[in-house]
Scaffold this active site. Structure first.
Site, mmCIF file in Angstrom:
data_model
loop_
_atom_site.group_PDB
_atom_site.id
_atom_site.type_symbol
_atom_site.label_atom_id
_atom_site.label_comp_id
_atom_site.label_asym_id
_atom_site.label_seq_id
_atom_site.Cartn_x
_atom_site.Cartn_y
_atom_site.Cartn_z
ATOM 1 N N TYR A 37 0.720 -1.332 0.022
ATOM 2 C CA TYR A 37 -0.012 -0.075 0.049
ATOM 3 C C TYR A 37 0.934 1.202 0.007
ATOM 4 C CZ TYR A 37 -3.952 -2.755 0.959
ATOM 5 O OH TYR A 37 -5.325 -3.850 0.865
ATOM 6 N N LYS A 90 2.264 -15.329 3.177
ATOM 7 C CA LYS A 90 2.359 -16.322 2.128
ATOM 8 C C LYS A 90 3.779 -16.600 1.439
ATOM 9 C CE LYS A 90 0.296 -18.627 -1.431
ATOM 10 N NZ LYS A 90 -0.626 -19.719 -1.127
ATOM 11 N N ASP A 142 -4.093 -18.504 2.425
ATOM 12 C CA ASP A 142 -5.015 -19.399 1.898
ATOM 13 C C ASP A 142 -5.848 -20.198 2.830
ATOM 14 O OD1 ASP A 142 -2.790 -20.333 1.827
ATOM 15 O OD2 ASP A 142 -2.803 -21.403 -0.238
ATOM 16 N N ASP A 151 -6.223 -6.397 5.305
ATOM 17 C CA ASP A 151 -7.067 -5.521 4.822
ATOM 18 C C ASP A 151 -8.403 -6.708 4.249
ATOM 19 O OD1 ASP A 151 -8.851 -3.682 3.737
ATOM 20 O OD2 ASP A 151 -7.479 -3.262 2.204
ATOM 21 N N ASP A 205 -12.150 -7.878 6.346
ATOM 22 C CA ASP A 205 -13.470 -7.945 5.726
ATOM 23 C C ASP A 205 -14.299 -9.163 5.921
ATOM 24 O OD1 ASP A 205 -13.270 -5.102 4.474
ATOM 25 O OD2 ASP A 205 -14.208 -5.452 3.111
#
Ligand code: ATP
Length: 343
Positions: A132, A179, A212, A236, A240
């Site tokens: 970001y 990851k 994942d 982020d 959600d």
């Protein structure tokens, strides 16, 4: 001495929910001096900058910032977001993003199995690095040979300090999510810092999950999680997901803090909700719970608990907006919380 709170309702749903949060704070008796600033799309179009230097100087001095949401179809979203929210996070070095997800009422869970509905977890998201930061570029733009890059920035300092914060807020376990099997350079640094920081906290249980697998486990059985720590992008996305596990975007709060300087910005996780903004349908609970996080950060856990308790009681009584099964307007939902404050 009363704390100076800079208020930035901004656009759309933000303009509706922030006044409700202030209403609840006033009713709870918070000793805050609120000052609202003209940071929004109208001001951006008028002044040509997302935040004027004069307003920035005031924001940088405030004890905390109470924030709504930014977004307006008349302005370039990326530049506007970068010029307001990302600038505040980066320049005030608000490196910890706390996103709790707690199930206040069983009926809000989308899960079929009752034994998996106990959700009370906290995502500790790195807030100043990762994908970001806006580094990268587009070469040969608009041609078939175009190359686009987006740099994933991970520093020894940034990774270490967010991992350390996760251990400070953990109750029983810290789960680190990355990851690292595919993103080996950034993942390598996270793995090394994770092992080093975890070794300094032998009393706290630890676990590592690939992102994942974490997404799958969060849906399968969210009750297993206590504190999750992860980078900017994964935090982020997963937050959600965790918001939906407990009732949706309308009730998810967040805190952006720097534990060392004490600076903080408190905002609901949701955006401007253009589909429902301006109709009295927006749920103010995300903003009210963010205000409760601000109160806790500023040193009054009793008042923070009282606000959270009032929200829980209003939700259970279905004195809330439509998105979580009630029929009240935004303002009436704020009043329902005020009515239940026991403090
Ligand atoms: P942004 O790009 O600004 O983050 P977004 O595209 O993620 O915004 P949101 O504004 O977060 O969108 O809204 C996503 C969905 O959740 C929309 O359908 C919206 O109506 C709903 N929603 C968001 N906030 C609320 C709220 N406070 N109350 C009820 N529903 C909401």
């Amino acid at each position: 001495m009363s704390k100076k709170i800079a208020v930035l309702p901004c656009d759309g749903a933000g303009k509706e929910v922030v006044p409700e949060a202030i209403k609840v704070l006033r009713a709870a008796g918070a000793d805050f001096d609120f000052e609202e600033f003209d940071v929004n799309a109208d001001a951006y179009l008028r002044d040509g900058v997302p935040i004027t230097p004069e307003v920035w100087a005031e924001l940088a001095k405030a004890d905390s910032i109470l924030f709504g949401a930014v977004g307006d179809e008349r302005v370039n979203h990326t530049n506007y977001l970068a010029g307001v929210l990302l600038r505040l996070r980066f320049e005030l070095d608000l490196y910890v993003n706390l996103r709790p997800a707690k199930l206040y009422d069983d009926r809000l869970s989308p899960l079929r199995r009752e034994d998996r509905r106990h959700v009370d977890l906290l995502t500790v998201r790195e807030n100043t690095e990762g994908l970001y930061v806006g580094m990268g570029g587009r070469f040969k733009k608009g041609t078939q040979d175009e190359i686009a890059t987006q740099e994933d920035i991970n520093t020894h300092l940034g990774v270490t300090r967010i991992l350390e914060h996760a251990f400070q807020v953990a109750r029983r376990e810290v789960v680190m999510i990355d990851k690292s099997n595919a993103m080996t350079y950034a993942g390598g640094l996270w793995q090394e810092r994770w092992k080093a920081v975890a070794a300094q906290h032998p009393k706290t249980k630890t676990r590592h999950l690939l992102v994942d697998a974490a997404a799958m486990q969060l849906v399968k059985d969210p009750s297993q999680f206590d504190v999750i720590v992860t980078g900017n992008l994964f935090g982020d996305i997963l937050s959600d997901l965790t918001a939906e596990l407990v009732g949706g975007m309308g009730i998810a709060p967040s805190a952006n803090i720097n534990p060392k300087t004490g600076r903080g910005l408190f905002e609901p996780v949701h955006g401007t909700a253009p589909d429902i903004a301006g109709k009295g349908l927006v749920n103010p609970v995300g903003a009210i719970l963010s205000a409760s996080m601000m109160v806790r950060h500023l040193g009054d856990p009793q008042m923070a608990d009282a606000i959270e308790g009032a929200v829980e009681s209003a939700i259970r009584a279905r004195e809330c907006t439509r998105d979580i099964g009630g029929s009240l307007s935004t303002s009436q939902a704020g009043d329902a919380v005020v009515k239940r404050l026991k403090y």
